[in-house]
Design a protein around this motif. Structure first.
Motif, short mmCIF file in Angstrom:
data_model
loop_
_atom_site.label_atom_id
_atom_site.label_comp_id
_atom_site.label_asym_id
_atom_site.label_seq_id
_atom_site.Cartn_x
_atom_site.Cartn_y
_atom_site.Cartn_z
N TYR A 109 0.81 -1.21 -0.10
CA TYR A 109 0.03 -0.32 -0.08
C TYR A 109 0.71 0.96 0.18
CZ TYR A 109 0.69 0.37 5.07
OH TYR A 109 1.86 0.56 6.28
N THR A 110 0.18 2.03 -0.35
CA THR A 110 0.84 4.15 -0.23
C THR A 110 0.38 4.86 0.92
OG1 THR A 110 0.63 3.47 -2.55
CG2 THR A 110 1.33 5.76 -1.73
N LYS A 111 2.18 4.62 2.09
CA LYS A 111 2.08 4.80 2.69
C LYS A 111 1.33 6.50 2.51
CE LYS A 111 5.86 4.04 4.29
NZ LYS A 111 7.20 3.86 4.96
N GLU A 112 0.69 7.46 3.79
CA GLU A 112 0.61 8.70 3.40
C GLU A 112 1.93 9.44 3.41
OE1 GLU A 112 -1.94 10.16 6.64
OE2 GLU A 112 -2.80 9.07 6.39
N ASP A 113 2.84 9.56 4.37
CA ASP A 113 3.49 10.32 3.93
C ASP A 113 4.95 9.54 2.61
OD1 ASP A 113 4.99 7.59 4.80
OD2 ASP A 113 5.95 8.05 6.24
N GLY A 114 4.27 8.91 2.11
CA GLY A 114 5.23 8.39 0.79
C GLY A 114 6.49 7.07 0.66
N GLY A 115 6.43 6.49 0.12
CA GLY A 115 6.86 5.27 0.00
C GLY A 115 5.92 4.15 -0.08
N HIS A 116 6.33 2.85 -0.27
CA HIS A 116 5.08 1.86 0.10
C HIS A 116 5.42 0.69 1.29
CE1 HIS A 116 4.35 3.30 -3.84
NE2 HIS A 116 5.01 3.60 -4.16
N ALA A 117 4.35 -0.03 1.24
CA ALA A 117 5.30 -0.30 2.75
C ALA A 117 4.09 -2.01 2.53
CB ALA A 117 4.47 -0.40 3.87
N ASN A 118 4.30 -3.08 3.15
CA ASN A 118 3.27 -4.48 3.16
C ASN A 118 2.75 -4.67 4.09
OD1 ASN A 118 2.24 -7.05 2.48
ND2 ASN A 118 4.59 -7.84 2.59
N ARG A 119 1.53 -4.85 4.27
CA ARG A 119 0.58 -4.79 5.38
C ARG A 119 0.23 -6.49 5.05
NH1 ARG A 119 -4.61 -5.79 6.13
NH2 ARG A 119 -4.18 -3.32 7.53
N GLY A 120 0.83 -7.44 4.46
CA GLY A 120 0.77 -9.28 4.59
C GLY A 120 0.90 -10.06 6.21
N VAL A 121 -0.09 -9.36 6.46
CA VAL A 121 0.19 -10.17 7.78
C VAL A 121 -0.99 -11.09 8.51
CG1 VAL A 121 -0.74 -9.78 9.93
CG2 VAL A 121 0.59 -8.77 8.58
N TYR A 122 -0.55 -12.36 8.44
CA TYR A 122 -1.74 -13.77 8.92
C TYR A 122 -1.79 -13.50 10.26
CZ TYR A 122 0.25 -15.53 3.79
OH TYR A 122 0.54 -15.67 3.07
N ILE A 123 -2.92 -14.12 10.55
CA ILE A 123 -4.03 -14.15 11.89
C ILE A 123 -3.84 -15.70 12.09
CG2 ILE A 123 -5.64 -13.64 12.89
CD1 ILE A 123 -4.17 -11.42 12.64
N LEU A 124 -2.51 -16.75 13.21
CA LEU A 124 -3.03 -17.85 12.77
C LEU A 124 -3.36 -18.12 13.91
CD1 LEU A 124 1.06 -18.28 11.29
CD2 LEU A 124 -1.33 -18.75 10.50
#
Length: 652
Positions: free
Chosen positions: A625-640
């Motif tokens: 996803y595109t962060k508010e302050d610029g750049g990109h990050a991953n929110r690919g988290v699993y709930i196990l």
């Protein structure tokens, strides 16, 4: 002069002793003790302590001896009262649910003035039962407004942010502080975008202003769906824009729910927001997982490079240790080689699929303090690459991204969990720790659960995180000696819904108490145990594993438990080539490399695929996803969670 100094010190000591004997007691400051705690202990106000010990307004130090007025002393009370009258001071007892913003508005006093009169607010924050000094002799909110109006009449001075400029360099150039610069330009508190027009003095003319959001004093009719609301307290540096993004509302909807926002956002405000909303970084990410196919276009070959820290020159110059000896003790080198082995499998898989990608691998020769990344990029003309994976260290990945930013070459940071600086072509492939925790709370709220926190008092950062970011979470009680009160957990359970108990402690006794309490509570309540990060105590022999299964222990993870045919095949092939099963770093080397290569052959750029496609490889999910302050990050988290059949499964 020397004798005068001695005389003054002796006179001061005599005065203190005489005063102490006539209505005061001495208190020695303990480690981590605050003015508010001391005041409560002696049933006096912080103001009383500051009156007798003016030097402590700058802070407390362990071992410092304070003079505390005796509450029962009539003379002391009269003296304090007279002092308050003479200094034009009144006090306010903090009540439940009160905020700094509300108190400042009630007495028409500025935030700066209130904190100046009550220094403990800066260190301890606002707490129920505190007695605040309200001084009429300092600048009020109205005076602050007059000051702002006066400033707006000044000649307008602006500055356009240039590449490599910092807040410090700009503030120094105009002989102002960074605090003044941020106050004039609240949009740059989180980041400093290149090209942004900063206001240095005065108010900007409309034609020179950066885009801002204006709201009418007449509330805009809300288009938000009707739903239950909860209170949310505005944190420092939050803006109307960031709040609207956090809660998934338009700015008009947020103002409609909270007309007070028409006059601007203030720290400490209590806002009404939808119950099911919880602050997330952004919501514009692709949610459904896509399996990418190998779309081969022989007319267009792609170029990819890996920058990995082999540090060959260091190995060659190490005359004291053989490579075998170094491998035994160098964890960073082992991690690099594991990642590399996985990446090689990904490259081989791409060859089998016939993907038209040329891959180059370079030794980034990096450590925490630097690398040769800049030389590699320049020497090998990597500004023409379609994607770069690496370097490992966050600072070095940012160096590569900054260099390649003008060429719009995506740089994928493969391992760092650090919060990245805002660089438009930088992609953080590992979710940050806060994102992992946020995803866990987001899941529990979507399930409409009752969330209870059992957090060791020593874990101050976790307590602070929950209080600041996860409103509505109830905390279990501890005794003054730090013992957990099991009954306080039971008292917080709610019938008819799932009770998620978030346990954060490494204390074996505390873990046992929590688990025992929850197992007994299962007779009457729906209960599930949750941890936010790996907990070695749960793996010890002292903890009954069957109880963890009963409670369906749940946790967030950036890696999943994958038992599919494709995952088994990967492990089999890896063991065949390396005589060992792949560890986390080897699997991640494969996942990051193969995912990048597959994105490059979709008939789109890597950047375009991250906007529309969420992927899963062997163990990792890539949901950029595109962060508010610029750049990109991953929110690919699993709930196990632990299932009844003793396996670990992904929660729906």
């Amino acid at each position: 002069m020397r004798y005068l100094s001695i005389l003054c010190v002796a006179s001061l000591m005599f005065s203190c002793v005489a005063f102490a004997q006539s209505g005061t007691v001495k208190h020695t400051v303990a480690k981590d003790e605050t003015i508010n705690q001391i005041a409560q202990k002696y049933q006096v106000t912080p103001y009383d302590i500051y009156q007798l010990n003016p030097d402590v307004k700058t802070g407390l130090k362990p071992g410092l001896v304070l003079l505390i007025p005796k509450k029962s002393s009539k003379n002391a009370t009269v003296t304090a009262t007279k002092s308050a009258v003479n200094s034009n001071v009144k006090t306010h007892l903090v009540q439940p649910k009160e905020t700094l913003y509300g108190i400042e508005k009630k007495y028409n006093i500025s935030d700066e003035a209130l904190k100046k009169a009550n220094p403990f607010l800066v260190t301890d924050g606002l707490q129920i039962g505190q007695t605040l000094v309200i001084s009429n002799g300092v600048s009020t909110a109205k005076e602050a407004t007059k000051k702002e109006k006066k400033e707006s009449k000044e000649a307008y001075v602006y500055h356009d942010v240039q590449p490599k400029e910092t807040k410090y360099s700009i503030a120094k150039k105009y002989n102002i502080s960074i605090e003044e610069l941020e106050k004039k330009n609240p949009e740059i508190i989180q980041n400093l975008p290149i090209g942004f027009r900063l206001t240095i003095k005065g108010s900007p003319p409309k034609q020179y202003s950066n885009p801002v959001v204006t709201t009418s004093e007449t509330p805009v009719k809300s288009t938000a769906p009707k739903q239950d609301l909860m209170d949310y307290q505005v944190k420092p540096k939050e803006t109307l824009y960031s709040l609207s993004k956090s809660f998934g509302l338009t700015q008009e909807e947020l103002v409609s729910l909270n007309p007070i926002l028409s006059n601007g956002v203030q720290e400490g405000m209590i806002l009404k927001v939808p119950v099911q909303s919880t602050p997330v970084i952004t919501s514009d990410f692709p949610k459904n997982t896509t399996v990418l196919s190998a779309k081969v276009n022989s007319n267009e070959r792609k170029k990819m490079a890996l920058l990995l820290p082999f540090n060959v020159s260091v190995l060659e110059n190490d005359t004291e240790n053989s490579i075998q000896e170094r491998l035994k003790r160098d964890k960073f080198l082992n991690m690099t080689l594991d990642f590399y082995s996985g990446a090689l499998m990904a490259i081989d898989s791409a060859k089998v699929l016939g993907l038209p990608i040329d891959v180059a691998i370079y030794d980034s020769q990096e450590n925490k303090n630097g690398s040769n990344v800049s030389q590699i990029l320049q020497k090998n003309n990597l500004q023409t690459a379609d994607a770069i994976i690496g370097p490992f260290y966050q600072s070095n990945a940012e160096t590569a991204a900054n260099y390649l930013r003008l060429y719009n070459v995506p740089v994928i940071s493969p391992l760092s969990k650090d919060r990245a600086n805002p660089i438009s072509n930088l992609y953080q492939s590992v979710p940050t720790n806060d994102m992992v925790k946020n995803t866990m709370f987001e899941y529990m709220r979507k399930k409409n659960g009752n969330i209870i926190a059992v957090v060791d008092p020593k874990k101050e950062s976790t307590i602070q995180y929950i209080k600041q970011n996860q409103l509505g979470v109830a905390f279990a009680s501890f005794s003054s000696t730090g013992a957990l009160d099991g009954a306080s957990i039971t008292n917080l359970l709610v019938p008819g819904k799932m009770n998620y108990v978030v346990m954060e402690t490494a204390n074996t006794w505390m873990v046992k108490t929590t688990i025992k309490t929850l197992v007994e509570a299962m007779k009457s309540y729906q209960v599930q145990l949750v941890v936010l990060e790996p907990n070695a105590t749960l793996e010890s022999d002292e903890i009954n594993f069957s109880n963890l299964v009963k409670l369906h222990l749940m946790y967030p993870s950036v890696n999943r438990e994958n038992d599919t045919e494709a995952a088994r095949l990967f492990k089999k092939e890896y063991k065949k080539d390396n005589n060992i099963l792949p560890n986390t770093f080897a699997t991640r080397g494969f996942d990051v490399t193969f995912d990048t290569m597959m994105r490059l052959v979709q008939g789109q750029t890597y950047q375009e695929t991250t906007k529309t496609v969420t992927t899963e490889q062997v163990d990792n999910k890539f949901q950029f996803y595109t962060k508010e302050d610029g750049g990109h990050a991953n929110r690919g988290v699993y709930i196990l969670y632990y299932d009844d059949d003793l396996t670990i499964k992904e929660a729906n």
